[in-house]
Design a protein around this motif. Sequence first.
Motif, PDB file in Angstrom:
ATOM      1  N   SER A 179      -8.228 -12.488  -7.093  1.00  0.00           N
ATOM      2  CA  SER A 179      -7.413 -13.317  -6.204  1.00  0.00           C
ATOM      3  C   SER A 179      -7.372 -12.775  -4.779  1.00  0.00           C
ATOM      4  O   SER A 179      -6.814 -13.407  -3.891  1.00  0.00           O
ATOM      5  CB  SER A 179      -5.986 -13.441  -6.750  1.00  0.00           C
ATOM      6  OG  SER A 179      -5.344 -12.176  -6.690  1.00  0.00           O
ATOM      7  N   LEU A 180      -7.947 -11.610  -4.547  1.00  0.00           N
ATOM      8  CA  LEU A 180      -7.883 -10.988  -3.224  1.00  0.00           C
ATOM      9  C   LEU A 180      -9.051 -11.386  -2.328  1.00  0.00           C
ATOM     10  O   LEU A 180      -9.110 -10.987  -1.185  1.00  0.00           O
ATOM     11  CB  LEU A 180      -7.819  -9.459  -3.364  1.00  0.00           C
ATOM     12  CG  LEU A 180      -6.523  -8.942  -3.981  1.00  0.00           C
ATOM     13  CD1 LEU A 180      -6.648  -7.457  -4.263  1.00  0.00           C
ATOM     14  CD2 LEU A 180      -5.340  -9.220  -3.078  1.00  0.00           C
ATOM     15  N   GLY A 181      -9.950 -12.166  -2.815  1.00  0.00           N
ATOM     16  CA  GLY A 181     -11.069 -12.604  -1.982  1.00  0.00           C
ATOM     17  C   GLY A 181     -12.386 -12.100  -2.511  1.00  0.00           C
ATOM     18  O   GLY A 181     -12.452 -11.192  -3.316  1.00  0.00           O
ATOM     19  N   GLY A 182     -13.433 -12.689  -1.993  1.00  0.00           N
ATOM     20  CA  GLY A 182     -14.769 -12.339  -2.450  1.00  0.00           C
ATOM     21  C   GLY A 182     -15.489 -11.448  -1.463  1.00  0.00           C
ATOM     22  O   GLY A 182     -14.880 -10.663  -0.734  1.00  0.00           O
ATOM     23  N   LEU A 183     -16.786 -11.620  -1.429  1.00  0.00           N
ATOM     24  CA  LEU A 183     -17.647 -10.836  -0.561  1.00  0.00           C
ATOM     25  C   LEU A 183     -17.348 -11.167   0.902  1.00  0.00           C
ATOM     26  O   LEU A 183     -17.313 -12.327   1.291  1.00  0.00           O
ATOM     27  CB  LEU A 183     -19.108 -11.158  -0.892  1.00  0.00           C
ATOM     28  CG  LEU A 183     -20.174 -10.457  -0.079  1.00  0.00           C
ATOM     29  CD1 LEU A 183     -20.092  -8.947  -0.279  1.00  0.00           C
ATOM     30  CD2 LEU A 183     -21.545 -10.986  -0.467  1.00  0.00           C
ATOM     31  N   GLN A 184     -17.138 -10.128   1.699  1.00  0.00           N
ATOM     32  CA  GLN A 184     -16.847 -10.293   3.125  1.00  0.00           C
ATOM     33  C   GLN A 184     -18.153 -10.216   3.918  1.00  0.00           C
ATOM     34  O   GLN A 184     -18.786  -9.174   3.968  1.00  0.00           O
ATOM     35  CB  GLN A 184     -15.883  -9.200   3.607  1.00  0.00           C
ATOM     36  CG  GLN A 184     -14.556  -9.187   2.884  1.00  0.00           C
ATOM     37  CD  GLN A 184     -13.781 -10.475   3.070  1.00  0.00           C
ATOM     38  OE1 GLN A 184     -13.745 -11.053   4.148  1.00  0.00           O
ATOM     39  NE2 GLN A 184     -13.171 -10.949   1.989  1.00  0.00           N
TER      40      GLN A 184
ATOM     41  N   ASN B  19     -19.427  -7.484   9.497  1.00  0.00           N
ATOM     42  CA  ASN B  19     -20.255  -7.527   8.287  1.00  0.00           C
ATOM     43  C   ASN B  19     -21.411  -8.519   8.430  1.00  0.00           C
ATOM     44  O   ASN B  19     -22.339  -8.499   7.634  1.00  0.00           O
ATOM     45  CB  ASN B  19     -19.416  -7.896   7.063  1.00  0.00           C
ATOM     46  CG  ASN B  19     -18.467  -6.796   6.687  1.00  0.00           C
ATOM     47  OD1 ASN B  19     -17.402  -6.678   7.291  1.00  0.00           O
ATOM     48  ND2 ASN B  19     -18.842  -5.977   5.732  1.00  0.00           N
ATOM     49  N   ALA B  20     -21.376  -9.379   9.442  1.00  0.00           N
ATOM     50  CA  ALA B  20     -22.497 -10.277   9.716  1.00  0.00           C
ATOM     51  C   ALA B  20     -23.593  -9.549  10.498  1.00  0.00           C
ATOM     52  O   ALA B  20     -24.727 -10.023  10.574  1.00  0.00           O
ATOM     53  CB  ALA B  20     -22.015 -11.496  10.496  1.00  0.00           C
ATOM     54  N   ILE B  21     -23.252  -8.382  11.061  1.00  0.00           N
ATOM     55  CA  ILE B  21     -24.209  -7.606  11.855  1.00  0.00           C
ATOM     56  C   ILE B  21     -24.811  -6.476  11.023  1.00  0.00           C
ATOM     57  O   ILE B  21     -26.017  -6.236  11.070  1.00  0.00           O
ATOM     58  CB  ILE B  21     -23.532  -7.055  13.122  1.00  0.00           C
ATOM     59  CG1 ILE B  21     -23.000  -8.230  13.957  1.00  0.00           C
ATOM     60  CG2 ILE B  21     -24.480  -6.188  13.923  1.00  0.00           C
ATOM     61  CD1 ILE B  21     -22.083  -7.815  15.078  1.00  0.00           C
TER      62      ILE B  21
ATOM     63  N   TYR C 219     -27.327 -11.628   0.678  1.00  0.00           N
ATOM     64  CA  TYR C 219     -26.736 -10.962   1.842  1.00  0.00           C
ATOM     65  C   TYR C 219     -27.563  -9.738   2.244  1.00  0.00           C
ATOM     66  O   TYR C 219     -27.828  -9.509   3.424  1.00  0.00           O
ATOM     67  CB  TYR C 219     -25.288 -10.585   1.491  1.00  0.00           C
ATOM     68  CG  TYR C 219     -24.526  -9.811   2.534  1.00  0.00           C
ATOM     69  CD1 TYR C 219     -24.339 -10.306   3.813  1.00  0.00           C
ATOM     70  CD2 TYR C 219     -23.960  -8.586   2.213  1.00  0.00           C
ATOM     71  CE1 TYR C 219     -23.613  -9.596   4.760  1.00  0.00           C
ATOM     72  CE2 TYR C 219     -23.222  -7.866   3.147  1.00  0.00           C
ATOM     73  CZ  TYR C 219     -23.054  -8.381   4.426  1.00  0.00           C
ATOM     74  OH  TYR C 219     -22.332  -7.674   5.352  1.00  0.00           O
ATOM     75  N   GLN C 220     -28.033  -8.965   1.263  1.00  0.00           N
ATOM     76  CA  GLN C 220     -28.891  -7.809   1.535  1.00  0.00           C
ATOM     77  C   GLN C 220     -30.173  -8.223   2.257  1.00  0.00           C
ATOM     78  O   GLN C 220     -30.651  -7.511   3.131  1.00  0.00           O
ATOM     79  CB  GLN C 220     -29.286  -7.096   0.232  1.00  0.00           C
ATOM     80  CG  GLN C 220     -28.208  -6.266  -0.380  1.00  0.00           C
ATOM     81  CD  GLN C 220     -28.680  -5.651  -1.693  1.00  0.00           C
ATOM     82  OE1 GLN C 220     -29.164  -6.344  -2.571  1.00  0.00           O
ATOM     83  NE2 GLN C 220     -28.513  -4.345  -1.811  1.00  0.00           N
ATOM     84  N   ASN C 221     -30.726  -9.358   1.858  1.00  0.00           N
ATOM     85  CA  ASN C 221     -31.967  -9.820   2.455  1.00  0.00           C
ATOM     86  C   ASN C 221     -31.785 -10.338   3.871  1.00  0.00           C
ATOM     87  O   ASN C 221     -32.746 -10.421   4.637  1.00  0.00           O
ATOM     88  CB  ASN C 221     -32.611 -10.908   1.584  1.00  0.00           C
ATOM     89  CG  ASN C 221     -33.106 -10.355   0.265  1.00  0.00           C
ATOM     90  OD1 ASN C 221     -33.536  -9.209   0.184  1.00  0.00           O
ATOM     91  ND2 ASN C 221     -33.030 -11.155  -0.784  1.00  0.00           N
ATOM     92  N   LYS C 222     -30.548 -10.680   4.220  1.00  0.00           N
ATOM     93  CA  LYS C 222     -30.276 -11.277   5.527  1.00  0.00           C
ATOM     94  C   LYS C 222     -29.744 -10.267   6.548  1.00  0.00           C
ATOM     95  O   LYS C 222     -30.041 -10.372   7.737  1.00  0.00           O
ATOM     96  CB  LYS C 222     -29.262 -12.416   5.346  1.00  0.00           C
ATOM     97  CG  LYS C 222     -29.113 -13.305   6.551  1.00  0.00           C
ATOM     98  CD  LYS C 222     -28.382 -14.601   6.233  1.00  0.00           C
ATOM     99  CE  LYS C 222     -26.952 -14.343   5.836  1.00  0.00           C
ATOM    100  NZ  LYS C 222     -26.139 -15.561   5.785  1.00  0.00           N
TER     101      LYS C 222
END
Length: 194
Positions: free
Chosen positions: A112-117, A122-124, A182-185
Amino acid sequence: MIGLVVLWVMYFAIHSLLADLKVKAWFENNWPTLFPFYRLCYNVIATLGFAGIWLYQRSLSPNRLIEPNYILAMLGWVLMGGGIVIGLIALGNYNLGEFSGFAYTKNVKAESLGGLQTGGLNAIVRHPLYLAIFLFFVGSLLSNMTDISLLLFIVFTAYLLIGIHYEEKKLVVLFGEEYIAYQNKVKRLIPFLL
């Protein structure tokens, strides 16, 4: 100096062991009533251990490797400051109740605390907090070129690389294909490089 290395290696080993999913599952299965306090206790142990070793380290007499260089020192202070700023910005992308462990003490389930950020820093890079720590220790080395600061840079860099490896394995288990995409990006630690 060998004693300091041993203390840091023990600290990192305990830190990693307590973060392991199997260890957490063991605690959850064997002490379910205390498990909501696991993350909070983990953070207290990590903080006290770090502070204790840091205080011991401060009592040692370092040997200067090179004469003070004001340009390197200024660059070091800029990198340390940048590391602190990146760390604070990165923390803003996480649920601090979950990160600290206080959310779990209220019997909140992890789901309930959220998923992958993947937003914000974290986008960089996938590990902006590790990047912040790395920059801080590079800066520390440049601003104070002693045997102890060199030793810390080597030990912390090795641990960051090892820690990232194991954390990535854990995140693949937790988030599966979403994390693999996400790892690939997004690069692991340094934008466009690593």
